[in-house]
Design a protein around this motif. Structure first.
Motif, mmCIF file in Angstrom:
data_model
loop_
_atom_site.group_PDB
_atom_site.id
_atom_site.type_symbol
_atom_site.label_atom_id
_atom_site.label_comp_id
_atom_site.label_asym_id
_atom_site.label_seq_id
_atom_site.Cartn_x
_atom_site.Cartn_y
_atom_site.Cartn_z
ATOM 1 N N GLY A 119 4.699 56.774 74.870
ATOM 2 C CA GLY A 119 4.687 58.062 74.183
ATOM 3 C C GLY A 119 6.061 58.635 73.903
ATOM 4 O O GLY A 119 6.214 59.484 73.030
ATOM 5 N N THR A 120 7.094 58.179 74.614
ATOM 6 C CA THR A 120 8.438 58.727 74.414
ATOM 7 C C THR A 120 9.430 57.736 73.832
ATOM 8 O O THR A 120 10.539 58.112 73.486
ATOM 9 N N ALA A 121 9.046 56.482 73.737
ATOM 10 C CA ALA A 121 9.920 55.465 73.149
ATOM 11 C C ALA A 121 9.048 54.415 72.482
ATOM 12 O O ALA A 121 8.431 53.599 73.152
ATOM 13 N N TYR A 122 8.976 54.476 71.157
ATOM 14 C CA TYR A 122 8.105 53.548 70.445
ATOM 15 C C TYR A 122 8.657 53.260 69.056
ATOM 16 O O TYR A 122 9.515 53.981 68.532
ATOM 17 N N VAL A 123 8.117 52.234 68.467
ATOM 18 C CA VAL A 123 8.289 51.936 67.052
ATOM 19 C C VAL A 123 6.883 51.692 66.514
ATOM 20 O O VAL A 123 6.030 51.153 67.210
ATOM 21 N N LEU B 23 7.881 54.379 61.845
ATOM 22 C CA LEU B 23 8.150 55.580 62.626
ATOM 23 C C LEU B 23 8.753 55.139 63.949
ATOM 24 O O LEU B 23 8.429 54.065 64.457
ATOM 25 N N PHE B 24 9.617 55.977 64.515
ATOM 26 C CA PHE B 24 10.184 55.633 65.816
ATOM 27 C C PHE B 24 10.531 56.888 66.578
ATOM 28 O O PHE B 24 10.734 57.957 65.999
ATOM 29 N N GLU B 25 10.562 56.731 67.888
ATOM 30 C CA GLU B 25 10.993 57.801 68.782
ATOM 31 C C GLU B 25 11.690 57.160 69.955
ATOM 32 O O GLU B 25 11.296 56.089 70.418
ATOM 33 N N ASP B 26 12.745 57.805 70.396
ATOM 34 C CA ASP B 26 13.499 57.322 71.537
ATOM 35 C C ASP B 26 13.928 58.524 72.368
ATOM 36 O O ASP B 26 14.811 59.277 71.947
ATOM 37 N N GLU C 174 14.627 51.095 72.407
ATOM 38 C CA GLU C 174 14.170 50.354 73.591
ATOM 39 C C GLU C 174 12.890 51.009 74.090
ATOM 40 O O GLU C 174 12.890 52.194 74.419
ATOM 41 N N THR C 175 11.824 50.235 74.121
ATOM 42 C CA THR C 175 10.557 50.792 74.599
ATOM 43 C C THR C 175 10.450 50.623 76.108
ATOM 44 O O THR C 175 11.151 49.806 76.694
#
Length: 162
Positions: free
Chosen positions: A16-20, A58-61, A141-142
């Motif tokens: 939930g906080t690090a994805y692509v 989409l991405f989040e890190d 980095e997931t």
């Protein structure tokens, strides 16, 4: 599976906080942009609703995220990436063997490097290069992702494209 709801085919890799994510969002008739486009075209917004035709990454890190469109990406190319990821993941999980690192090349925009993270999990380093005149590569980095869960997500993603 998904930390972000998009309504269309979506493949999320990470936490939930690090994805692509590779997504093809559905168009919502209540969305102001869809309503404006429909008004300009002289049709009801509901005529624009449904599956979109533009893929995006989409991405989040760690709380910072963004995304970019992939104009011209076809469903067959998205499926090909998912099939390569599925094959590499399955091959790296040989019964009774030690999980092995692997990589999946998704072309000039998205590549994954997977490393065993204990048990049945992998962490992924996703290298992203948004299209444009001066692309700036970034890496997400997931956290650990269960291989079994990812295989199930890959099957669902591929099924949504069939």
């Amino acid at each position: 599976m998904s930390p972000v709801a998009v309504g269309g085919p979506a493949l999320f890799i990470g936490t939930g906080t690090a994805y692509v994510a590779l997504v093809r969002p559905e168009l919502d008739p209540a969305d102001p942009g869809v309503r404006l486009a429909a008004e300009r075209a002289g049709v009801a917004p509901e005529e624009f609703a449904g599956p979109g035709d533009t893929w995006a990454v989409l991405f989040e890190d760690d709380g910072g995220g963004d995304g970019f469109e992939l104009p011209g990406l076809r469903d067959s190319e998205a499926a090909g990436f998912a099939e390569r990821l599925r094959a590499e993941l399955a091959a790296a999980r040989t019964p009774g063997g030690t999980p092995e690192p692997f990589g999946v090349d998704g072309g000039s925009v998205l590549s994954l490097d997977a490393r065993p993270a204990g048990g049945d999990a992998y962490t992924f380093a996703a290298r992203l290069t948004p299209p444009g005149d001066e692309p700036a590569e970034l890496t997400v980095e997931t956290g650990p992702v269960s291989a079994a869960d990812l295989l199930a997500d890959l099957d669902a993603f591929l099924g949504s494209l069939a």
